[in-house]
Design a protein around this motif. Structure first.
Motif, PDB file in Angstrom:
ATOM      1  N   GLU A  28       0.746  -1.159  -0.054  1.00  0.00           N
ATOM      2  CA  GLU A  28      -0.186   0.084   0.132  1.00  0.00           C
ATOM      3  C   GLU A  28       0.872   1.458  -0.129  1.00  0.00           C
ATOM      4  O   GLU A  28       0.624   2.143  -0.759  1.00  0.00           O
ATOM      5  N   LEU A  80       2.406   1.651  -3.486  1.00  0.00           N
ATOM      6  CA  LEU A  80       1.647   1.909  -4.467  1.00  0.00           C
ATOM      7  C   LEU A  80       1.218   3.410  -4.386  1.00  0.00           C
ATOM      8  O   LEU A  80       0.956   4.265  -5.203  1.00  0.00           O
ATOM      9  N   ASP A  81       1.183   3.945  -2.983  1.00  0.00           N
ATOM     10  CA  ASP A  81       0.933   5.415  -2.789  1.00  0.00           C
ATOM     11  C   ASP A  81       2.023   6.301  -3.331  1.00  0.00           C
ATOM     12  O   ASP A  81       2.030   7.262  -4.029  1.00  0.00           O
ATOM     13  N   VAL A  82       3.294   5.918  -2.983  1.00  0.00           N
ATOM     14  CA  VAL A  82       4.617   6.734  -3.439  1.00  0.00           C
ATOM     15  C   VAL A  82       4.595   7.115  -4.991  1.00  0.00           C
ATOM     16  O   VAL A  82       4.704   8.053  -5.405  1.00  0.00           O
ATOM     17  N   ASN A 102       1.934   6.303  -6.846  1.00  0.00           N
ATOM     18  CA  ASN A 102       0.732   6.704  -7.339  1.00  0.00           C
ATOM     19  C   ASN A 102       0.053   5.733  -8.378  1.00  0.00           C
ATOM     20  O   ASN A 102      -0.231   5.860  -9.543  1.00  0.00           O
TER      21      ASN A 102
END
Lengths: 339, 251
Positions: free
Chosen positions: B130, B133-135, B137
């Motif tokens: 998670e 994936l955030d870092v 985008n």
């Protein structure tokens, strides 16, 4: 569209991430297969011997799927492990103990050990060279089995051993009812194990190796060791299939080691679909039953029909029949959801 | 010095009579942003291959956190904290974005030989995924197959894989290669967000990225170090202008 936007998005539910994995989920094809197996037990008593053959082939195809479909190990010699498992179980019953479950373990261990040793050789290469190596090993073992008559019985095969009742209670009957249930239970066990395996971190690592082994190495994963482990596991499962075969038929012949069997299992996987576990079930059922029926209709030209089936399967369902059935299932379910 | 992460001493590589790497020395400190530039054929790729272990040097040594890794296999170097990205994307095409990154997470957590316990039910793995994936985008394309992904996004997955290994030294081999011009600015922004304690070597032809990112630059020419220095020193260096910058354009 901005390809490299870096604004962090917040609060992704972890459920979504978990669902983004293509892990093995129980689909419609699984449900159909198991329903069919149980239906066959109660209502198709006359076909239990054929059913047992189907189940044995499914176990063998499952083991091959772990090697080819999941790990990219191209084996055209899986019959070797089947045969070694069969001979080991038969010799064990003949000389040591007639208890069948121990025999299964012995067959599996013998084949697994042989897989470990030959894996050291086979896994050093890839592609066509690997295919040829597995065929060559198969040819050598077949020759040894044919020649070493004092142990294997040579071309006459190995027979005359007794198999004790399972758990001391359920003895093998002439009609194959016990054999059918026995092999079905082993299949359920093997399937459960395989399913745990392919959904585990190790299972994903194998798929990574299949896709791009160089990159997997550059992630710091010892690729050779991981491949050797799955090859040994696959060999052991093939050996279990062979051991069941030896126990329920009471005979081991050299054709259990033959190239023909290796090829047939590969065809089953092609028909059913690789890298998805259920492919082994669908392919095994279609192949064995189709061969049996075709041979009953025309004992001389049935191979012609089998070839035709294979061409049709590859032409119209290149991914195998399994995905096709699951798509149908998905389509039906979607229709039900939308009124 | 204590905060040296990577140290290269007298590195030399020749193929027969042809010396492609000659007596290269340099050191990287924690958090370094080091660029490796030079015209085509200067030996940048060979140097990277020597550092990552794809090639064995003829002489010289490579130390990672004081440990001599000159004779270590590439995969051992990776597990000791030396990660790289590839000039041409090297991913797992039949797997999804999340599965690709998960493979690196699995490798980093040393659970690649765990035969049971479904991967997508492991809490630590999911939390780490998670985050990554955030870092980058990439949450929106988590379940896309790599083979269905646009080139720029594959580049992001490539970076995510490298960072998932939690390396101490990261080698970026032409991160902007093949990216549309308008995306290289976004790449620079992403590079700026790399962890502060990570030592980074970047090989790049895009001088805007190099001068915007690096705090130290090594210029290679014909297999040896032409000069080393800060971006402003390199910019002012007459030799560099002659062999390299002069060929392309004036800044």
């Amino acid at each position: 569209m901005a390809v490299l936007k870096v604004t962090p998005s917040k609060d992704t539910p972890k459920r979504d991430i978990a669902a983004s994995f293509g892990s093995h989920r129980l689909g419609l094809s699984d449900a159909l297969v198991w329903a069919l197996a149980i239906f066959a037990y109660f209502f198709l008593g006359a076909y239990h011997q054929l059913g047992t053959q189907v189940i044995i082939m499914i176990i063998l195809a499952l083991s091959l799927d772990l090697a080819i479909g999941y790990s990219g190990i191209e084996s055209l010699g899986h019959a070797v492990f089947f045969g070694i498992g069969a001979y080991a179980a038969a010799l064990f019953a003949l000389n040591v103990l007639s208890e069948p479950l121990t025999g299964l373990v012995v067959g599996g261990l013998a084949a697994g050990a042989f897989g470990f040793v030959t894996g050291l050789l086979v896994l050093r290469v890839r592609g066509l060279t690997q295919v040829i190596l597995t065929i060559a090993i198969g040819a050598v073992v077949l020759q040894v089995a044919t020649t070493w008559k004092s142990v294997t019985g040579g071309d006459d095969g190995l027979a005359g051993y007794q198999v004790a009742p399972i758990l001391g209670r359920y003895s093998f009957d002439l009609y194959g009812h016990t054999a059918y249930l026995y092999s079905l239970c082993v299949l359920a066990f093997v399937f459960a194990l395989a399913r745990i395996l392919v959904n585990s971190p190790f299972g994903y690592v194998l798929r990574g190796i299949r896709d791009n082994d160089q990159r997997m190495r550059m992630l710091g994963v010892p690729v050779a060791a991981r491949l050797l482990l799955i090859y040994s596991i696959s060999a052991a499962i093939a050996g279990v299939a062979g051991a069941i075969s030896a126990q329920v038929t009471g005979l081991v012949a050299t054709d259990s080691l033959s190239f023909l069997l290796s090829g047939n299992v590969l065809i089953m996987l092609l028909i059913g679909g690789m890298g998805r576990l259920t492919g082994a079930f669908i392919g095994g059922i279609i192949f064995v039953i189709f061969s049996d029926r075709a041979a009953a209709i025309d004992p001389f030209n049935w191979l012609f029909m089998l070839g035709g089936l294979l061409i049709l399967a590859v032409r119209f369902t290149p991914q195998g029949v399994g995905p096709w059935i699951d798509r149908m299932g998905g389509y039906l379910l979607d229709r039900r959801r939308k009124p | 010095m204590n905060d040296t992460v990577l140290e290269i001493v007298g590195l030399h590589k020749s193929f027969g009579a042809l010396a492609v790497t000659r007596n290269i020395n340099f050191r990287l400190e924690i958090g370094a942003r080091h660029a490796l530039i030079g015209p085509n054929g200067a030996g940048k790729t060979t140097l990277v291959n020597l550092i990552t272990g794809a090639l064995a040097p003829s002489s010289g040594s490579i130390r990672l956190e004081g440990r001599d890794i000159t004779r270590y296999s590439p995969q051992r170097r990776v597990s000791l904290g030396l990660a790289r990205t590839f000039q041409i994307n090297s991913l797992f095409p039949s797997m999804t974005v999340v599965e690709n990154i998960a493979l690196a997470v699995v490798a980093n957590m040393h659970i690649d030989a765990k035969l049971w316990g479904a991967l997508n039910r492991r809490k630590q793995v999911l939390i780490e995924l998670e985050r990554l994936l955030d870092v980058f985008n990439l949450s929106g394309s988590a379940c896309q197959l790599i083979s269905n992904l646009a080139y720029g996004q594959r580049r992001l997955v490539e970076l995510a894989l490298a960072l998932a290994l939690k390396p101490k030294v990261l080698i970026l081999d032409e991160p902007a290669a093949g990216l549309p011009k308008e995306d290289s600015g976004k790449l620079s922004e992403l590079l700026r967000r790399l962890p502060a304690d990570l030592a980074v070597i970047v090989i790049e032809h895009d001088m805007q990225i190099v001068f915007g990112f690096a705090d130290r630059i090594t210029v290679l020419a014909e297999g040896s170090v032409l000069t080393q220095g800060t971006p402003s020193e390199i910019r002012a260096d007459a030799k560099v202008r002659e062999v390299y910058l002069g060929q392309a354009r004036n800044d």
